[in-house]
Design a protein around this motif. Structure first.
Motif, short mmCIF file in Angstrom:
data_model
loop_
_atom_site.label_atom_id
_atom_site.label_comp_id
_atom_site.label_asym_id
_atom_site.label_seq_id
_atom_site.Cartn_x
_atom_site.Cartn_y
_atom_site.Cartn_z
N ASN A 44 2.80 37.38 18.38
CA ASN A 44 1.49 37.24 17.72
C ASN A 44 0.33 37.80 18.55
OD1 ASN A 44 1.53 35.33 19.71
ND2 ASN A 44 0.71 33.67 18.45
N LEU A 45 0.65 38.58 19.57
CA LEU A 45 -0.36 39.17 20.44
C LEU A 45 -0.43 40.68 20.22
CD1 LEU A 45 -2.37 38.83 22.83
CD2 LEU A 45 -0.42 39.24 24.35
N VAL A 46 -1.62 41.17 19.90
CA VAL A 46 -1.87 42.61 19.79
C VAL A 46 -2.59 43.05 21.06
CG1 VAL A 46 -3.07 44.43 18.53
CG2 VAL A 46 -1.98 42.55 17.28
N ILE A 47 -2.02 44.06 21.72
CA ILE A 47 -2.61 44.61 22.94
C ILE A 47 -3.16 45.98 22.62
CG2 ILE A 47 -2.20 45.34 25.32
CD1 ILE A 47 0.21 43.39 25.32
N GLN A 48 -4.41 46.20 22.95
CA GLN A 48 -5.01 47.52 22.82
C GLN A 48 -5.30 48.05 24.21
OE1 GLN A 48 -8.29 46.89 20.08
NE2 GLN A 48 -6.98 47.49 18.37
N LYS A 70 -4.24 36.24 27.57
CA LYS A 70 -4.10 35.73 26.20
C LYS A 70 -5.00 36.53 25.27
CE LYS A 70 -7.63 32.22 27.05
NZ LYS A 70 -8.29 33.09 27.97
N LYS A 71 -4.83 36.27 23.99
CA LYS A 71 -5.66 36.92 22.98
C LYS A 71 -7.13 36.64 23.28
CE LYS A 71 -5.82 35.27 18.72
NZ LYS A 71 -5.51 34.97 17.32
N GLY A 72 -7.95 37.68 23.17
CA GLY A 72 -9.38 37.55 23.43
C GLY A 72 -9.78 37.97 24.83
#
Length: 156
Positions: free
Chosen positions: A82-86, A30-32
């Motif tokens: 709504n998820l940004v993956i780096q 998940k995000k974070g």
């Protein structure tokens, strides 16, 4: 039902097994979250990340895209709803001071951060998941060792 705990070792010698694990692992993230990928060149880190991101794309009814290694770009970014993956690859960095210039340690709570070659990071990261990819002594089998899950993850 196998349970991944604070430290689990999985046989990922067969590519389809590694892909299935990446699919299951993707549902947990998940995000974070910060996931650190350790291992030699060619042991399967980037392929695992490709499967992970592609499975998140499929799950969200998005077109599956090419997931190249960010070895030369240092970071590739993907948006899945709504998820940004780096996805970072620190292999080419010469020292830890270069990490500031690529923004790796900024806004970790706003993205899902995947980092290959995290040995270059000198700052201690909290609440991370460490994935160690390794060969057996004869280079015939590949294993994945998981650390940092704190008993949160169950595999079906």
């Amino acid at each position: 039902m196998p349970i991944a705990t604070k430290s689990s070792k999985l046989d990922i010698s067969i590519e389809s097994d590694a892909a299935n694990f990446a699919k299951k692992f993707a549902t947990f993230l998940k995000k974070g979250d910060v996931v650190l990928f350790y291992g030699e060149i060619g042991v399967g880190k980037t392929t695992f990340i490709k499967n992970l991101i592609n499975n998140l794309q499929k799950k969200n009814n998005l077109q599956v895209t090419e997931i190249p290694s960010p070895t030369f770009n240092l970071v590739n970014e993907y948006e899945i709803k709504n998820l940004v993956i780096q996805h970072y690859d620190l292999f080419r960095l010469k020292d830890a001071s270069e990490i500031k210039s690529i923004g790796l340690l900024e806004n970790l709570s706003d993205t899902l951060t995947l980092v290959e070659w995290p040995e270059k990071i000198k700052d201690e990261l909290k609440d991370k998941i460490d994935l160690y990819f390794e060969y057996d002594k004869n280079l015939e089998k590949r294993y994945l060792i998981i650390k940092g899950l704190n008993n949160k993850l169950k595999w079906i």
